[in-house]
Design a protein around this motif. Structure first.
Motif, short mmCIF file in Angstrom:
data_model
loop_
_atom_site.label_atom_id
_atom_site.label_comp_id
_atom_site.label_asym_id
_atom_site.label_seq_id
_atom_site.Cartn_x
_atom_site.Cartn_y
_atom_site.Cartn_z
N LEU A 178 37.72 37.23 39.36
CA LEU A 178 36.41 36.91 39.92
C LEU A 178 35.37 37.97 39.56
CD1 LEU A 178 37.57 35.79 43.49
CD2 LEU A 178 36.76 34.29 41.66
N ARG A 179 35.79 39.24 39.53
CA ARG A 179 34.84 40.31 39.26
C ARG A 179 34.23 40.19 37.86
NH1 ARG A 179 33.72 45.21 41.36
NH2 ARG A 179 35.41 45.02 42.87
N ALA A 228 31.66 37.51 38.03
CA ALA A 228 30.56 37.96 38.89
C ALA A 228 29.67 38.97 38.15
CB ALA A 228 31.11 38.56 40.17
N GLU A 254 30.99 39.08 43.96
CA GLU A 254 32.32 38.50 43.80
C GLU A 254 32.62 37.43 44.85
OE1 GLU A 254 36.88 40.22 43.47
OE2 GLU A 254 35.17 41.57 43.20
N SER A 285 33.72 33.43 44.48
CA SER A 285 34.90 32.90 45.17
C SER A 285 34.55 31.63 45.94
CB SER A 285 35.46 33.96 46.12
OG SER A 285 36.55 33.47 46.85
#
Length: 469
Positions: A345-346, A349, A356, A360
């Motif tokens: 996710l990072r 993002a 982040e 999600s």
């Protein structure tokens, strides 16, 4: 020690109710979002539904190919239900037919059976306790007490119902379900009865003990196992249990005519609302002299503007995240799951300058239609497994795919232990421990090499026996 008074300046971020609601909108499915918007339309007289226009879309370029510029692109074939033109995209409900349910099928058979009125009542009550899988969820003794009839009458009617179609329905256990089907095939002999009574050994693949208990040789046991595999453990599942359900993708990924990928949001999943400006002007004139009415009107107008902005922001955020996922996973779209990249996710993002937690929320319960099928957005986020050659890391999903492919291709003379699989993966540049291979193998319900060898030997001996006969 002394006390004193002083001023302290401090900054803090307080989330307003509308900000909290905007965040919640991100994680709603399109069905939940439509329901929320319908509620807002009922509460707010200034809002009205707007017709859907063209979907929001973006384009992602594919990789640069070496060699001839007219080299054909791979993996671009779309599923039969999809079209590259957004206007020609299918309505999935057009392909869904309402099928007969199990209870409808049983009720029709009860009506055609020569039951007495009392038996008809018992049969209908038993059918009412039938699960969608075909199993009976009430004991005859309990039902006899509630109907004030004799238990043997319930047992007699149940015996008749257990001859209904599909074979195996009205069973109370898996063993009874298999027994009913075997009896209808005239194959419930003493050896098969012992096998059905020891299904836990079959689940453990303890074939040696089963041969002893059933008093059969390896060839006979193989024939019995083949018969068991041909039975249906949940006979009711072939019928539709209720209203048809299908996943409607939020995002469409289609090949772009100029190369790369076209990413679109399905307009059918995006509810749109407008402010009825003429009604606002009319009500404002009437409410000018009443402060209470003006306060209510201003609140409605503020809520309407917030909803329109939030829906627009939600759509743009989903498109942003989906576009970045496609950019990161271009190789998967081209060549398949073996080329799925590790992604978290990072990474997404940071690439789109979002938090982040926002990414999600966006990827929860959202689906993407690709030339490879329909996937939840979270599917594209997989753990990274280091490369043994110092190159790019490998996706855990891609590694699981390779393990499954290796097991599918092995022969009886070349069965792969978990150590062997780990060694082969390292030869391909995947730095993975044996215990990780074991964990992935068990998660995919793949037996150990010893169990696989035993099963393959049984199957090979069975094939040889069939050829000999």
């Amino acid at each position: 020690m002394k006390s004193s008074l002083g001023l302290l300046q401090k900054q803090s971020l307080a989330a307003s109710p509308q900000l909290i609601e905007s965040i919640r909108l991100l994680q709603l499915t399109h069905a939940e979002l439509h329901q929320f918007v319908d509620q807002e339309l009922e509460k707010n007289p200034l809002l009205e539904p707007a017709p859907n226009d063209d979907a929001l879309s973006g384009e992602v370029e594919g990789p640069t190919w070496a060699g001839s510029p007219d080299r054909p692109r791979q993996g671009k074939s779309l599923p039969n239900a999809a079209s590259t033109a957004s206007g020609d995209r299918p309505a999935f409900e057009e392909f869904v037919a309402l099928a007969e349910t199990l209870h409808d099928h049983v009720a029709r058979q009860i009506a055609l059976t020569a039951f007495t009125p009392r038996e008809q009542l018992i049969a209908s009550e038993l059918a009412g306790h039938l699960e969608n899988t075909g199993y009976l969820q009430v004991s005859p003794l309990e039902l006899a007490g509630s109907l004030n009839v004799r238990p043997e009458d319930v047992e007699r009617v149940l015996g008749i119902l257990q001859h209904f179609d599909p074979p195996g329905i009205f069973a109370r256990t898996l063993s009874e379900c298999l027994e009913i089907q075997l009896r209808q095939r005239n194959r419930f002999d003493p050896a098969m009865a012992v096998l059905v009574a020891n299904l836990e050994m079959l689940a453990r693949r303890d074939f040696q003990t089963l041969k002893q208990r059933c008093d059969v040789d390896e060839e006979d046991l193989l024939d019995m196992l083949q018969e068991i595999r041909a039975l249906d453990p949940k006979p009711g599942n072939r019928f539709q249990s209720g209203a048809p359900e299908c996943i409607i993708p939020d995002v469409w990924v289609l090949p772009s005519p100029g190369g790369g990928w076209q990413i679109e949001l399905d307009p059918n999943t995006l509810p749109k609302v407008l402010i009825n400006q003429s009604y606002v002007a009319e009500v404002s004139c009437r409410a000018e002299k009443k402060s209470k009415d003006m306060a209510f009107l201003n609140e409605c107008l503020q809520n309407a503007n917030w909803l329109i902005r939030s829906l627009d922001q939600r759509a743009k955020t989903i498109l942003k995240v989906a576009t970045e996922i496609v950019r990161q996973q271009d190789a998967f779209l081209e060549y398949g799951v073996a080329h799925l990249r590790p992604l978290n996710l990072r990474t997404v993002a940071d690439a789109i300058s979002m938090h982040e937690s926002t990414v999600s929320r966006v990827t929860s319960n959202k689906y993407m239609l690709t030339p490879r099928g329909v996937f939840e957005l979270k599917y594209f986020f997989t753990v990274a497994i280091a490369s043994s050659e110092g190159g790019d890391a490998h996706s855990a999903e891609a590694v699981r795919h390779r393990i499954k492919a290796m097991v599918a291709e092995e022969s009886l003379d070349d069965m792969l232990s978990d150590d062997d699989i780990a060694d082969r993966l390292k030869e391909w540049g995947v730095d993975i421990a044996r215990r990780t291979v074991t964990k992935y193998r068990e998660a995919m319900n793949i037996p150990s090499s010893i169990q696989r060898r035993r099963e393959k030997r049984l199957w090979r001996n069975g094939d040889q026996s069939l050829k000999a006969s």
